[in-house]
Design an enzyme around this catalytic site. Structure first.
Site, mmCIF file in Angstrom:
data_model
loop_
_atom_site.group_PDB
_atom_site.id
_atom_site.type_symbol
_atom_site.label_atom_id
_atom_site.label_comp_id
_atom_site.label_asym_id
_atom_site.label_seq_id
_atom_site.Cartn_x
_atom_site.Cartn_y
_atom_site.Cartn_z
ATOM 1 N N HIS A 150 16.918 77.679 90.613
ATOM 2 C CA HIS A 150 15.793 77.975 91.517
ATOM 3 C C HIS A 150 15.742 76.973 92.673
ATOM 4 C CE1 HIS A 150 11.527 79.274 92.353
ATOM 5 N NE2 HIS A 150 11.473 78.037 92.828
ATOM 6 N N GLU A 151 15.710 75.694 92.348
ATOM 7 C CA GLU A 151 15.596 74.676 93.395
ATOM 8 C C GLU A 151 16.791 74.728 94.349
ATOM 9 O OE1 GLU A 151 12.855 73.320 93.898
ATOM 10 O OE2 GLU A 151 11.962 73.829 91.972
ATOM 11 N N HIS A 200 16.206 76.861 97.346
ATOM 12 C CA HIS A 200 15.518 76.126 98.429
ATOM 13 C C HIS A 200 16.500 75.218 99.170
ATOM 14 C CE1 HIS A 200 11.472 77.354 97.347
ATOM 15 N NE2 HIS A 200 11.554 76.850 96.124
ATOM 16 N N GLU A 224 10.355 80.598 99.194
ATOM 17 C CA GLU A 224 10.341 81.008 97.790
ATOM 18 C C GLU A 224 11.280 82.191 97.567
ATOM 19 O OE1 GLU A 224 8.754 78.865 96.063
ATOM 20 O OE2 GLU A 224 8.845 79.792 94.077
#
Lengths: 499, 499
Positions: free
Chosen positions: B262-263, B266, B292
Site C-alpha cells: 500500500h505505502e 504512495h 489514496e
C-alpha cells in the site's frame, strides 16, 4: 536590550543548528544515495539562515550592549556572551571576499586531494595545498592577537588558550617517552597471540555486548540512539537527543566494540552538560581536545584495563555463543593491547597513534611558523615516519595524502587528538585519588565513574576553558607524564616487561 | 517581478518543508523518546518560517502581478501560481484570531478525545467536538464560494472540485452495491480457511519478500528507503528521496505485506511526478483521493489479484522457508480475501471498509449541512453501523470515539479514502483496455503497469485537478460501478459464488 531577547536569538540559532544536525545525521546514516545534491541545497539554505543570525545586527547589538553591561546577564547569559563574542570577532575580522575565496579553495582542494590519492601522487595536490596554506596565512593575519605565533592562532580555533610553546614542551616529552616504551617492547617484549581476533562475531552479537556496556558506562538510550555508518561519530542534537553511530566488522569485532565505547564517551559528555545551558553555545563540549578526552577515557582508560575485561569477558563469551571458549582470559586481554608501528594513522594502536599526531604537529608548525617549502613536505613526512616509527611510506598515499584534514584547510586540528590522550590519563590519575576505579570496573555499577566525569568535566559544557577544566579537575596544568605512566603500565604488563 | 524571483521564493518554502518532513520522519521512526518536546519546538520554529513566507509580502506581490500577467510565466510557474493562489486566498480570508482559537481548540480536543477514549465515554469529548464543529462552521463562512454547501467547502480542502451532490449519488450506489455483495457472501458464500494466516513469519522473511515486490512494482530504493514505525506512512521529501515506513507483525504477516505494498503505491507516485515541478507545490499529489487511489491500486487491484499471487506465492514460500508448505495456492489466495463486517474502520477488509467511510460521510454531511445535534451523534453512529454492517458498538470507544480525525477538526477528509477505492478500480478498467494486466502480473516484469500509471497520473503531480486526471485517464467522470464490478469479481470468486 533585555537578556531574554539575546537568549531568544541564541535559541533560534540553536534550533537551526538542531535541524542541520539531524539533516547531517540522516545524510550519514541512511539517506537514499541519489538525494545528496538536494540535501546539500537544503542544508546550505538553513546554514545561511543560521550564519546571517550569527553575524547579524541583533547579535552585534547584544554583544556591544552586554559587554558594557555584563551585570544585566545571568550566569548562563554571561557564559554564552563570552563564546558568541569570540566567534563574532573572528567572523567580523575577515573580509567577505577572502571567506568566499577560502570556501572555493577548500572545495577544489578536496577534489584535488581525491585525484592525488587515486594516482598516489602528491604533485597533483601540490597547488591546492599551497593555496590552502596561503589563504590560511592570510586568515591568520586577520585573527592574530599580539604575541601569538601563526600556528597558535590555528591551535586556538580548536583548543582555546593552547600555545605552541606548551605543546613543544609536552610533545617532546611524549614523543621521547613513547619511543622509549615502544623500543623496550620491541627489544624485550613477548608478543601476545592475536590470531583469534579475526574469528567471526556476528553484528548482532557485537551489538548485544557493547550496547549493554555503553549503557553501563552511562549512555542513556532514552535520550539517544545508535545507528550504523561508514565513519563512526557522535552528535549532540540537543540535551534530550544524542546519537552515536558505529561501523561493524564481523571478522574484526574489536573495531566495532572499541569504536562504540569511544563514541559513547562523546555521547555521555553531551548528555550530561548542565541542562541550564540548553539552547545556547555553552551547551557544547569545551574544545575538541576535551571532547576527545572523554571518548579516549572510555576507550583507553576503561576499555584497556584488565579489571574492566575481567568483568566483561564472561559477558562477551555469553554474547558470542562460545566463539572464544578456548581462549583464556589472559590471552584475550593481551590480544587487545597489541602494538605495532605502522604507516596509517587511523589504523594505529593506542601507543603509536600519538606519534602520528606529533609528526603532523611538527610539520604544521613548520608550515606556519617556519616557512617550510610545500614541495619538501612529502620528504619531511617520510623522514619523520622513519625516525619516530621506524617505517617509511612507499608512496604518497601511504604517507602525506592519507588524511582529509589539509584538503579542508583544517590546520591546527590534529593536536586535539593527542591532547585528548593526555587529558584522559591526567583525569584518570585524579579520579583514582577519590575512587577505586578497578574495584568499580569489576562491579555491576559503573555509575560512580560517570558521576565523577560529569561533575568535573561534563556539566560545565563550554563555560570553562580546557586548561581551566583540567586544572580544576586534577589540581595541576596539563602534565604529559600521566599519559606515559599509563601507557607504560598497560603495555609493559601485556608484553611482560618488568620495569 | 521576474518569474525567477517567484520560483526562488517557492523553492525556499519547499526547502523548509523538506527539513520539516525529515524532522517528522525522524520523530516517527526513531527519535529518542525523551526528545519530543525539544523536537516540537524546532519544528514549530521552522514551520513559522515557512508560514510567514506562505502568506508573506513576496507571495502576495507575485500572486497579484502574475494573475494579471500570466503570459510571463512558464508552464511550471503557471501551475504553481494556481495552487499558491488557492491556498493564499484561503489563508487570507480568515481573521488571525479565529485561526489562533482554532489551533487551541483542536489541541484541547485532542486531549479530550484521548480522555474520552480511556473512559469509553463520548460525553467527555462532547464539549470539545461541539467547539470544533462551531469553529469549523465559522471557517466555512469565510471560505465559502457562491453555490457551495458548507460540507462542499470542507470536501474541497482535500478533494478539489468534489461536491456533496456527486458524492450523494456515488455513495448511495456504492453502499447499496456493497451491502448486496456482502449479503450474498453471507448467505451463499463458502468461507475460506484463514487459520494459517497467524503462523509465525519472521520480520526478516517478510522484509525479504515484500521489498522485492515493491521494487518490482516500481519503488526505486536508490531514491528511497524503508523504515519501521507504529503507524505506516509514505513521505515524499523531494524528488530523490521518498520514504516508506511499515509495521511488522510476526503472527499476522499479511498486515506488514499489504501495508508496505500500500505505502509503495504512495511512494511510486511521489517518485514519478515530473522532475520539472521540483521545488514547487506542483511536485505533490493531486489530492488525498488521488494519492489514496495509487496506494489502493497496489493493495486492492494488484495484490488482490489471483495472477499476482500465482507469480508471488512460490517466492513467498521460498522466503518463509516452508512455513506454508502444506497450504495449496487456492487456499492461500482465498485466505487473503476474507471479509467480515466489524466495528473498527482501520481493521476492516477491503469490501466492508468503504461502508465505514460512507457512515462517516453521511454523519459529517448532516453536521454541516443539516444541523444535527452533537449529543445525538453516538446514537446516529451506532444505528448506521447496525443498518449497514449489521454490528452495533457496545461502547463509544468501539463506536464514535475510534477515529482521531474529528478531534483534529479534519472534517471532509474521510471521503478521500472511498474516492481512492473508486479511482483505483476505474483506473484498472481503463488500464485493461491497453494492457493485459493479469499476463503482466504473471511475468517477471511489472514495469508496464507503473509506466501506465506514471503516464496517466503520476507525472502530472498537482498540475491537474483530480476530476480532470480521472477523466483524461479513463475517458469518463467518476463512475462507482467499476468498484462494485471489481469487488464482486474478487469476492465472488473467493467465496465460490456464481453470478
Amino acid at each position: 536590550m533585555k537578556e531574554q531577547e539575546f537568549l531568544t536569538e541564541l535559541k533560534e540559532m540553536d534550533m537551526l543548528q538542531q535541524a542541520l544536525a539531524i539533516l547531517e545525521w540522516d545524510a550519514q546514516t541512511g539517506m537514499p544515495a541519489e538525494a545528496s545534491n538536494a540535501r546539500a541545497e537544503v542544508s546550505s539554505y538553513l546554514y545561511g539562515k543560521y550564519f546571517s543570525k550569527k553575524i547579524g545586527p541583533k547579535m552585534s547589538e547584544a554583544i556591544e550592549y552586554f559587554s558594557q553591561h555584563p551585570e544585566k546577564l545571568s550566569e548562563v547569559g554571561k557564559a554564552a556572551l563570552t563564546l558568541v563574542k569570540e566567534e563574532y570577532e573572528r567572523e567580523q575580522a575577515v573580509p567577505n571576499e577572502l571567506m568566499v575565496e577560502y570556501s572555493k579553495a577548500t572545495a577544489n582542494a578536496h577534489h584535488a586531494w581525491q585525484k592525488a590519492r587515486q594516482a598516489k601522487d602528491f604533485s597533483l595536490f601540490y597547488d591546492a595545498l599551497k593555496n590552502n596554506i596561503r589563504l590560511t596565512k592570510e586568515l591568520i593575519s586577520y585573527w592574530k592577537k599580539d604575541e601569538q605565533t601563526g600556528y597558535d592562532v590555528l591551535l586556538n580555533i580548536y583548543e582555546p588558550n593552547m600555545t605552541t610553546e606548551t605543546l613543544d614542551d609536552v610533545f617532546s616529552t611524549v614523543r621521547d617517552g613513547i619511543m622509549a616504551i615502544y623500543q623496550k617492547i620491541e627489544n624485550y617484549g613477548i608478543k601476545p597471540r592475536t590470531d583469534f581476533l579475526h574469528r567471526k562475531v556476528a553484528k548482532e552479537q557485537q551489538q548485544k555486548f557493547v550496547t549493554k556496556v555503553v549503557e553501563d558506562l552511562g549512555f542513556d538510550l532514552s535520550r539517544g540512539r545508535i545507528d550504523d555508518t561508514i565513519h563512526p561519530f557522535a552528535t549532540g542534537i540537543n540535551h534530550q537527543d544524542v546519537r552515536l553511530t558505529n561501523r561493524w566488522n564481523e571478522t574484526d569485532f574489536s573495531m566495532g566494540i572499541f569504536g562504540l565505547i569511544h563514541e559513547a564517551g562523546h555521547g555521555v559528555y553531551e548528555q550530561n552538560i548542565a541542562e541550564k545551558f540548553e539552547y545556547t553555545p555553552v551547551h557544547e563540549g569545551a574544545s575538541m581536545g576535551i571532547h576527545e578526552s572523554q571518548s579516549l577515557f572510555n576507550e583507553l582508560v576503561i576499555a584497556s584495563r584488565k579489571s574492566f575485561w575481567q568483568k566483561q569477558y564472561p559477558f562477551l563469551q555469553e554474547c558470542v555463543d562460545g566463539t572464544f571458549a578456548d581462549i583464556s582470559f589472559t590471552d584475550f586481554y593481551a590480544s587487545l593491547q597489541q602494538t605495532q608501528a605502522s604507516l596509517i594513522r587511523i589504523e594505529a594502536d593506542s601507543l603509536t597513534y600519538i606519534l602520528h599526531i606529533i609528526i603532523r604537529y611538527e610539520i604544521e608548525k613548520m608550515i606556519f611558523n617556519e616557512e617550510v617549502k610545500v614541495e619538501d613536505l612529502p620528504q619531511l613526512w617520510n623522514d619523520k615516519y622513519e625516525k619516530y616509527l621506524g617505517v617509511r611510506p612507499a608512496n604518497d598515499l601511504e604517507g602525506i595524502l592519507q588524511d582529509v584534514h589539509w584538503s579542508a584547510a583544517e590546520f591546527g586540528y590534529f593536536p586535539s587528538y593527542a591532547l585528548g590522550y593526555m587529558y584522559a590519563c591526567q583525569l584518570y590519575y585524579a579520579m583514582k585519588k577519590e575512587l577505586d576505579v578497578d574495584q568499580i570496573l569489576k562491579s555491576d555499577d559503573y555509575s560512580a565513574i560517570q558521576k565523577w566525569l560529569s561533575q568535573n568535566i561534563h556539566q560545565y559544557g563550554a563555560s570553562k576553558k580546557p586548561n581551566q577544566l583540567i586544572y580544576d579537575a586534577s589540581g595541576e596544568a596539563l602534565n604529559p607524564q600521566y599519559l606515559l605512566d599509563y601507557l607504560q603500565e598497560i603495555y609493559f604488563a601485556v608484553y611482560q616487561i618488568s620495569e
